[in-house]
Every structure is written in C-alpha cells, then in structure tokens.
Design a protein around this motif. Structure first.
Motif, PDB file in Angstrom:
ATOM      1  N   THR A 124      -3.432  16.649 -22.306  1.00 28.11           N
ATOM      2  CA  THR A 124      -2.292  17.485 -22.692  1.00 28.11           C
ATOM      3  C   THR A 124      -1.349  17.675 -21.497  1.00 28.11           C
ATOM      4  OG1 THR A 124      -3.331  19.572 -22.064  1.00 28.11           O
ATOM      5  CG2 THR A 124      -3.795  18.726 -24.292  1.00 28.11           C
ATOM      6  N   PRO A 125      -0.108  18.105 -21.750  1.00 24.57           N
ATOM      7  CA  PRO A 125       0.821  18.367 -20.645  1.00 24.57           C
ATOM      8  C   PRO A 125       0.278  19.368 -19.632  1.00 24.57           C
ATOM      9  CG  PRO A 125       2.010  18.313 -22.720  1.00 24.57           C
ATOM     10  CD  PRO A 125       0.555  18.241 -23.063  1.00 24.57           C
ATOM     11  N   ALA A 126      -0.361  20.429 -20.108  1.00 28.69           N
ATOM     12  CA  ALA A 126      -0.893  21.437 -19.185  1.00 28.69           C
ATOM     13  C   ALA A 126      -1.974  20.840 -18.294  1.00 28.69           C
ATOM     14  CB  ALA A 126      -1.452  22.616 -19.983  1.00 28.69           C
ATOM     15  N   GLU A 127      -2.796  19.956 -18.854  1.00 29.31           N
ATOM     16  CA  GLU A 127      -3.858  19.324 -18.061  1.00 29.31           C
ATOM     17  C   GLU A 127      -3.262  18.374 -17.022  1.00 29.31           C
ATOM     18  OE1 GLU A 127      -7.276  19.406 -21.583  1.00 29.31           O
ATOM     19  OE2 GLU A 127      -5.851  17.731 -21.433  1.00 29.31           O
ATOM     20  N   LEU A 131      -7.659  13.659  -6.012  1.00 34.64           N
ATOM     21  CA  LEU A 131      -7.171  14.475  -4.901  1.00 34.64           C
ATOM     22  C   LEU A 131      -7.247  15.965  -5.209  1.00 34.64           C
ATOM     23  CD1 LEU A 131      -4.035  12.372  -3.900  1.00 34.64           C
ATOM     24  CD2 LEU A 131      -6.342  12.292  -2.917  1.00 34.64           C
ATOM     25  N   THR A 132      -7.582  16.290  -6.458  1.00 37.91           N
ATOM     26  CA  THR A 132      -7.686  17.695  -6.842  1.00 37.91           C
ATOM     27  C   THR A 132      -8.997  17.909  -7.589  1.00 37.91           C
ATOM     28  OG1 THR A 132      -6.716  17.520  -9.063  1.00 37.91           O
ATOM     29  CG2 THR A 132      -5.179  17.671  -7.201  1.00 37.91           C
ATOM     30  N   ALA A 133      -9.254  19.140  -7.938  1.00 35.56           N
ATOM     31  CA  ALA A 133     -10.445  19.471  -8.725  1.00 35.56           C
ATOM     32  C   ALA A 133     -10.170  19.401 -10.220  1.00 35.56           C
ATOM     33  CB  ALA A 133     -10.946  20.863  -8.357  1.00 35.56           C
ATOM     34  N   ALA A 134      -8.955  19.022 -10.615  1.00 31.83           N
ATOM     35  CA  ALA A 134      -8.597  18.968 -12.037  1.00 31.83           C
ATOM     36  C   ALA A 134      -9.461  17.927 -12.761  1.00 31.83           C
ATOM     37  CB  ALA A 134      -7.120  18.626 -12.191  1.00 31.83           C
ATOM     38  N   HIS A 135     -10.039  18.319 -13.864  1.00 34.96           N
ATOM     39  CA  HIS A 135     -10.945  17.448 -14.607  1.00 34.96           C
ATOM     40  C   HIS A 135     -10.257  16.155 -15.047  1.00 34.96           C
ATOM     41  CE1 HIS A 135     -14.252  16.402 -17.334  1.00 34.96           C
ATOM     42  NE2 HIS A 135     -13.318  16.086 -18.228  1.00 34.96           N
ATOM     43  N   ASP A 136      -9.022  16.242 -15.493  1.00 36.69           N
ATOM     44  CA  ASP A 136      -8.362  15.082 -16.092  1.00 36.69           C
ATOM     45  C   ASP A 136      -7.765  14.109 -15.088  1.00 36.69           C
ATOM     46  OD1 ASP A 136      -8.558  17.059 -18.336  1.00 36.69           O
ATOM     47  OD2 ASP A 136      -7.619  15.399 -19.404  1.00 36.69           O
ATOM     48  N   GLU A 137      -7.794  14.441 -13.820  1.00 39.35           N
ATOM     49  CA  GLU A 137      -7.290  13.477 -12.834  1.00 39.35           C
ATOM     50  C   GLU A 137      -8.174  12.234 -12.805  1.00 39.35           C
ATOM     51  OE1 GLU A 137      -5.842  13.080  -8.172  1.00 39.35           O
ATOM     52  OE2 GLU A 137      -6.899  14.892  -8.812  1.00 39.35           O
ATOM     53  N   ALA A 179      -0.239  16.128  -6.839  1.00 41.70           N
ATOM     54  CA  ALA A 179      -1.098  15.526  -5.821  1.00 41.70           C
ATOM     55  C   ALA A 179      -0.687  14.108  -5.453  1.00 41.70           C
ATOM     56  CB  ALA A 179      -2.555  15.540  -6.293  1.00 41.70           C
ATOM     57  N   PHE A 180      -0.102  13.353  -6.405  1.00 38.24           N
ATOM     58  CA  PHE A 180       0.188  11.946  -6.077  1.00 38.24           C
ATOM     59  C   PHE A 180       1.649  11.711  -5.694  1.00 38.24           C
ATOM     60  CE2 PHE A 180       0.088  12.137 -10.791  1.00 38.24           C
ATOM     61  CZ  PHE A 180       1.373  11.695 -11.099  1.00 38.24           C
TER      62      PHE A 180
END
Length: 290
Positions: A117-120, A50-56, A127-128
């Motif tokens: 990591t927590p920041a990631e 749902l986001t552009a975050a790599h780790d999702e 989003a969820f």
C-alpha cells in the motif's frame, strides 16, 4: 505372540524403497550442493534493507528478480540477433519465444508489488534517495536492442564505463528490427538506402517502403513463411513490452499517485508518455493496409 509381531524384536528394518528420501544424497561436506551451485549465500546477502520497514524487503526482492529476468532477456535477444545477422530465421524464434516468456514474468512481478500500500511504501521511500528504475542498465539495454534509442537515456551510466561502454556499443549497432529489415532486403524485398543505412543511434522512423515490404510478406505468407513467423514473433515481443510498461505505470499510480519519480522524472506522467513509443511501427500498420 509370534516373533514377527513382537514390538521388542531386534530384526533390522527393511532397506528404504527406491522412492524413499533416504535414497537421496544427504552428505555434502565434500560435494557441491544446490545452494553452493547457485551461490545462494551471495544472492540472499544482496537483500539489504536500509530500514526496519517490513515491505522494503518485498521492494528489493521484486527489483532483484526483475533484474535477473532482464539479464536473461538481453542474453536471448543477443543470441537471436546474432542468428538473424547470419541470415538464419528459424532458430531465433525459440530465443524470442523465451524472451516473451521472461517478459511475462517481469509483468507478473508488478502484481506482487501491488500488494504494498502507499502507506507501507512511504515507510522506507526516503531510504533509497534518488535511486530509480530509470537507472537500470539491464532495462536500458533491452530498450536499445529492441530499437528504442535515445542517447540522453545513457547519461546516468557515464560514471560506470563497464555499463556505459556496452550500452554505447549497442546504440551504434543494428537493433533486432534493423537486422530483420536487412534480412527482408537480402530476400529481394526492395528497401531503400535510407532504411538500410540509417543513423543507428536515432530512433526508428516509419517508412512507406518498409510497410510495402511487410505487405508483400503478409499478403503471401506461404511464400514468405519464415519472415511472416518472425514478424509475428517480434510483435509478440513488443506486445509484452507494452504490457510491462503499462503495468509499471499502474503500479506507480497505485502506490505513489502522481508524485515525482525518485530519479527526477515526473513519475506517472513520464511513464504514460513512454507508452507512446512504438518499436516496430510497420508491423502494426500492416494490419490496417491488408
């Protein structure tokens, strides 16, 4: 120059050897391929961050894979339980062994998630919303089949009759341990009605008669070999169930610390309390009493 060494020679290439890749089937216009059989298009299409975050994508992958293993565990548990209900003790050992191997894969999946990591994680956490593993019907079914029963934990599925119905039915049916104890009684080991006719929707309660029955088995394993093997296999299942829960807890603590869980629980605190649940209490106690 000899004709055989002339690079301009038009002699045909030798046919590929039996191990050459050209021997494989290469045309699947009218055949079912690997991807077709596994419906990989459908499977991979379910990965919808749902986001552009790599780790999702990692987060979704680990949970998708875990749900597949949970589905397999439910299937194998049900098969083993059907066999136990029929008085069979040897065949369920294979199914329960497969359950343990699948549990190992579930536990290992947390190690992959721990690379985040927590920041990631916080890049896509919003989003969820309130979605949580607490709402996993597959995990809840595994718990119910193993005997960890609490009707309250089924309430998140009330809006889905297709999920809630099977969970309710399993809640009011014998667990794998109930079936095992009935088998002990059928073999002549004395167990009272309050054990054999207990409220199946309630969590199992420790009982001295159950411990006494297992002591009989463990003190003479040669005479009761199949029951002895079955008991040890059940303990394998609970051992790995505990390992999965512990690794879940440490993953949560490492990723979000002691923040509240997305599903409304206290998060790590709730998971730590869940570690106290014992599925087959007498199988642990018997070691002290031998």
């Amino acid at each position: 120059m000899a004709a055989g060494n002339d690079p301009r020679s038009t002699a045909p290439d030798p046919p590929p050897g039996p191990d050459a890749p050209e021997r494989a089937r290469l045309d699947f216009a009218r055949r079912s391929s690997y991807g077709d059989y596994l419906r990989l298009g459908t499977l991979l299409a379910a990965h919808q961050p749902l986001t552009a975050a790599h780790d999702e994508h990692l987060f979704i992958t680990v949970h998708h894979v875990s749900e597949l293993w949970l589905d397999l565990i439910v299937r194998e548990l049900r098969a083993a339980m059907d066999q136990l209900a029929g008085g069979v003790t040897d065949a369920p050992l294979k199914g329960l062994t497969r359950v343990v191997r699948a549990q190992e894969q579930l536990t290992a999946a947390w190690e992959v998630l721990k690379t985040m990591t927590p920041a990631e994680y916080l890049q896509f956490r919003h989003a969820f919303g309130e979605a949580s593993g607490f709402q996993s019907a597959g995990y809840r079914m595994v718990e119910v089949l193993l005997g960890n029963r609490n009707p309250t934990l089924l309430r998140p599925f009330e809006h889905r009759p297709d999920l809630h119905g099977p969970l309710q039915a399993a809640l009011h049916a014998p667990s794998v341990y109930d079936l095992t104890l009935r088998l002990l009684a059928a073999r002549g080991l004395p167990l009272p009605p309050e054990v054999l006719e207990r409220d199946l929707a309630a969590p199992p309660a420790e009982h001295p008669a159950v411990l006494a029955a297992w002591l009989t088995v463990y003190r003479d394993p040669q005479r009761h070999w199949d029951l002895y093997e079955l008991a040890e296999k059940l303990l394998d299942v609970e051992d790995h169930f505990r390992a999965w829960r512990f690794n879940h807890l440490t993953t949560v603590e490492r990723t979000i610390g002691f923040r509240a869980g997305s599903g409304g629980t206290s998060g790590a605190g709730y998971l730590r309390r869940a570690l106290d649940a014992v599925l087959f209490p007498e199988l642990w106690q018997v070691r002290t009493q031998l």
